[in-house]
Structure formats: structure tokens, C-alpha cells
Design an enzyme around this catalytic site. Structure first.
Site, short mmCIF file in Angstrom:
data_model
loop_
_atom_site.label_atom_id
_atom_site.label_comp_id
_atom_site.label_asym_id
_atom_site.label_seq_id
_atom_site.Cartn_x
_atom_site.Cartn_y
_atom_site.Cartn_z
N LYS A 131 0.82 -1.21 0.00
CA LYS A 131 0.00 0.00 0.00
C LYS A 131 0.86 1.27 0.00
CE LYS A 131 -3.99 -2.05 -0.18
NZ LYS A 131 -3.67 -3.48 -0.32
C1 PLP Z 1 -9.86 -2.67 -1.64
C2 PLP Z 1 -9.23 -3.39 -0.48
N1 PLP Z 1 -9.86 -3.41 0.69
C3 PLP Z 1 -9.35 -4.03 1.78
C4 PLP Z 1 -8.13 -4.66 1.70
C5 PLP Z 1 -7.61 -5.37 2.91
O1 PLP Z 1 -6.49 -4.74 3.43
P1 PLP Z 1 -5.63 -5.49 4.55
O2 PLP Z 1 -4.72 -6.44 3.86
O3 PLP Z 1 -4.88 -4.36 5.24
O4 PLP Z 1 -6.58 -6.15 5.47
C6 PLP Z 1 -7.42 -4.67 0.50
C7 PLP Z 1 -6.13 -5.34 0.43
O5 PLP Z 1 -5.46 -5.44 -0.54
C8 PLP Z 1 -7.99 -4.01 -0.63
O6 PLP Z 1 -7.36 -3.99 -1.81
#
Ligand code: PLP
Length: 396
Positions: free
Chosen positions: A194
Site C-alpha cells: 500500500k
Molecule cells: C480494496 C481493499 N480493501 C481491503 C483490503 C484489505 O487490506 P488489509 O490487507 O490491510 O486487510 C485490500 C487489500 O489489498 C484491498 O485492496
């Protein structure tokens, strides 16, 4: 079809991975300092990261957790989503955006995307509302803010909560407003790929003190919110469990990275923006692909740069295109395989590909190219040259 497509290799070039995080001496020093401090789990570093994050965005409350998925789960819990409720989620997203609805035994109701930005289509969203609908989870696809004006207007009219999935959208603005200060609760991701990272991590932001307190409490087993202090000098061994909570707290080691990353968030954003501009320019004369469309009065975080192949102009498929770029030393990805095409969502809710025709069509055409601050100018030029060459070799 994953057949190899022979392409003449360009001049020798190191492999350009899809993503490389930017970790400098500052992060390393900060982690070492934390490791030496004797306090590894949630502590003063997390508190400082939350304060810095809230002041960076200009929001009242920021609750740090160990993923965006955790933040989304806590957000839905905080606004009171329960069994039998419906929550509207775009199909063009990662499974985390919808699975959190299922954690609460509520139903994720999928909605198709807009054909250009891949953000949720507000008209279709409106048509998906039923008397059971309680919330909407707009996902700012690739870092481009959704049409929050329309979404909030629909939400207010139907009395729905808006929980933004801003996993991709740091830093981003919608009509001058910073993402993280717009909907009821906004959730960010600090996963390794990210725009800023803590390895794994997330943050929920809100203006509402009760939701913030609830999320904080539920993120650490449902114990009173100063639970993390119980092993500190100023803390107390006594605690009370008020709810059956979760184990979602961020560590001080993660926060040590996050504090340093956040200081560079604007610089990182500017780098991504510069790469997106270079790609736009480099690809402008290629009718075989569509470059990303950016709406007016928005600041895009450029977490993703997604091109769309025009299949009628090409003799190769998207999968073959990915292989051809790999041969040229370029790592790519696909965002996303729409949720309704995955076995779980397809079988559980009976979705067919045609239920969301835009996302289904887009899925066969999209490729995410590398875009991150560590890319050098020769890296960017190589991606442009390789995409151009593969298209030229395989155009109809
Ligand atoms: C659109 C979206 N929402 C939520 C997430 C979840 O993030 P995390 O891995 O921090 O839980 C991601 C992860 O890639 C994502 O692309």
C-alpha cells in the site's frame, strides 16, 4: 489461455517487480529503537501513530489496528450491523471488503462498477437498496475517490451508514475534502504494497467519539480502552471484559514503521502521481489500450495504474499480455477478479457473470502496471517501451 507469446526482448534490464516498498534508514532506526525499548506490542508508538495520522488527515479520531480488514470489521460492528442486515459492496474489489459483512452474519449485496473508473456505480447502488440495507462500503478503486457526493446523498436519504474502504486511497481528496474525513468511518490499509506500510496494519478514522471508543475497545478483546497499559508502570493489573472483542491491535513495531512512512506520505503521493503522468503521456498514442480516467476535482492516490486492453485491436489475450510483459522483465497484477466470479460468492449468492456485466468485461481487459516511489526513470521508461513493443507486435 496461458500460452507463451514470444516477444523480442528489449535491451537487458533488471526485473521490475509489481511492487517494492520504500523502506529507508528512518524506518529501520525507528524499529530498532522500539525493539530496544522493551515495549513491542501496542503502546506509546501506536498512540503517537494514531495522533499523527489524525492530524495528517484532519480527522478527530484514528484507531490503529493490524489490517484494513480488521478496521472494516470493527467499523461495521461500531455502527451496529447485525445478522440479517444487508450491506452494499462493489463487486470490483478485494474479498476483504465483503467478507467483513459476513463476519457479522449480514449479507453483502454486490453492485457493478462504472465502466471508466471502476468505482461503484451510484445509480446501480441506489437500485440495490432494500428495507434491510443498513450500510454502504464504497471502495476507492486504485486510489481514486468514489462519487462521494452522490453516495452520501443516497445514504442520508435512506438512512444508511457509509463505511469507506480507503485501502488504496492515501492520500486522496474528493472535491477538496480529504478521504478519511468524509464518510461515517473510513478504513485504511498499511499492507506491504500500500501507499504507506507497516508490513501489515490498518487504521479506522471517524469524527464520532462513540464509534472510535467502541472500535478501540473491540480491537483489544472488548476490554476497557486502556487495556494496553496494564503492563506499564502507570497501568493497573485490573481490567474488565465488557464485550466479546477481537485481537486486532497494531504493535509498536508496526507503528514505528508507520510513523516514519507517514512523514513521507506526500512525497510518496507525488512520486506516484509523476509516474502516472509519465505513463499517460507514454501511452497516449496507443489505441490498443485505454489509460485510467481521472474525474474532475479529485486527488488520486495512484495506488494502482490500471490499463485496459482493447481486445478487438489485439491478437493476444490479457493473460498472454501479462506473460509477454513478464518476458520483458516486468511484474504486473490484476485488480480485481470481481467478487461475483469467485466460487464462494458465485455459489453462495447465485451470482452469474452477466449480473455485473461491466466488472466481468473489465476483468478480461485489465492489467495493473508497477507504480511506486522506488521506481527509477529508466524503470518507468522500460515499462512504457515494453508495453509499446508488446502492443506493436500483437496489434491486429
Ligand atoms: C480494496 C481493499 N480493501 C481491503 C483490503 C484489505 O487490506 P488489509 O490487507 O490491510 O486487510 C485490500 C487489500 O489489498 C484491498 O485492496
Amino acid at each position: 489461455m496461458r500460452n507463451q507469446v514470444a516477444s523480442k526482448p528489449l535491451a537487458r534490464h533488471e526485473f521490475i517487480p509489481f511492487h517494492v516498498p520504500q523502506i529507508d534508514e528512518d524506518e529501520i532506526r525507528s524499529v530498532v529503537e522500539t525493539l530496544k525499548s522493551g515495549w513491542l506490542t501496542t503502546g506509546m508508538k501506536v498512540k503517537r501513530f494514531e495522533e499523527d495520522f489524525a492530524s495528517y488527515l484532519g480527522c478527530r479520531h484514528a484507531v490503529a489496528v493490524n489490517s484494513c480488514t480488521a478496521a472494516l470489521h470493527l467499523a461495521l460492528d461500531a455502527v451496529g450491523i447485525q445478522e440479517g442486515d444487508e450491506v452494499i459492496v462493489p463487486t470490483m474489489t478485494f474479498t476483504a471488503s465483503a467478507e467483513v459483512v459476513l463476519y457479522l452474519k449480514a449479507k453483502p449485496v454486490l453492485v457493478d462498477c462504472l465502466p471508466d473508473t471502476f468505482n461503484i456505480d451510484p445509480d446501480r447502488l441506489q437500485r440495490a437498496i432494500t428495507p434491510r440495507t443498513k450500510a454502504i462500503i464504497p471502495v476507492h478503486f486504485g486510489g481514486q475517490p468514489c462519487d462521494m457526493g452522490r453516495i452520501l446523498e443516497i445514504a442520508r436519504r435512506h438512512n444508511l451508514y457509509v463505511i469507506e474502504d480507503a485501502a488504496h486511497a492515501l492520500p486522496a481528496k474528493y472535491h477538496g475534502k480529504t478521504v478519511g474525513t468524509i464518510g461515517d468511518i473510513t478504513c485504511f490499509s498499511f499492507y506491504a504494497t500500500k501507499t504507506i506500510t507497516t508490513g501489515e496494519g490498518g487504521m479506522a478514522t471517524t469524527q464520532n467519539p462513540e464509534w472510535a471508543a467502541r472500535m478501540r475497545m473491540m480491537s483489544l478483546h472488548g476490554i476497557s480502552h486502556d487495556a494496553w497499559k496494564r503492563y506499564a508502570k502507570e497501568g493497573s493489573w485490573y481490567y474488565e471484559v465488557l464485550r466479546p472483542g477481537f485481537k486486532y491491535n497494531l504493535t509498536d513495531i508496526g507503528a514505528a514503521i508507520g510513523i516514519e512512512q507517514l512523514k513521507k506520505c506526500d512525497t510518496f503521493g507525488a512520486s506516484r502521481n509523476r509516474i502516472a503522468t509519465a505513463y499517460d503521456k507514454g501511452f497516449s498514442a496507443l489505441p490498443e489500450i485505454q489509460t485510467p480516467v481521472c474525474g474532475p476535482d479529485l486527488e488520486h492516490a495512484w495506488h494502482l495504474y490500471v490499463i485496459q486492453l482493447c481486445p478487438d485491436r489485439l491478437k493476444i489475450t490479457r493473460d498472454q499480455f501479462i506473460e509477454a510483459l513478464k518476458e520483458q522483465g516486468i511484474g504486473t497484477s490484476v485488480h480485481f477478479i470481481p467478487l461475483h466470479l469467485h466460487p464462494y460468492y458465485r455459489d453462495k449468492f447465485g451470482y452469474a457473470p452477466d449480473d455485473f456485466p461491466r466488472a466481468t468485461e473489465a476483468y478480461h481487459r485489465i492489467i495493473s502496471l508497477p507504480i511506486y516511489p522506488k521506481m527509477t526513470d529508466p524503470n518507468i521508461d522500460h515499462v512504457i517501451d515494453a508495453v509499446t513493443q508488446v502492443l506493436q507486435e500483437h496489434r491486429r
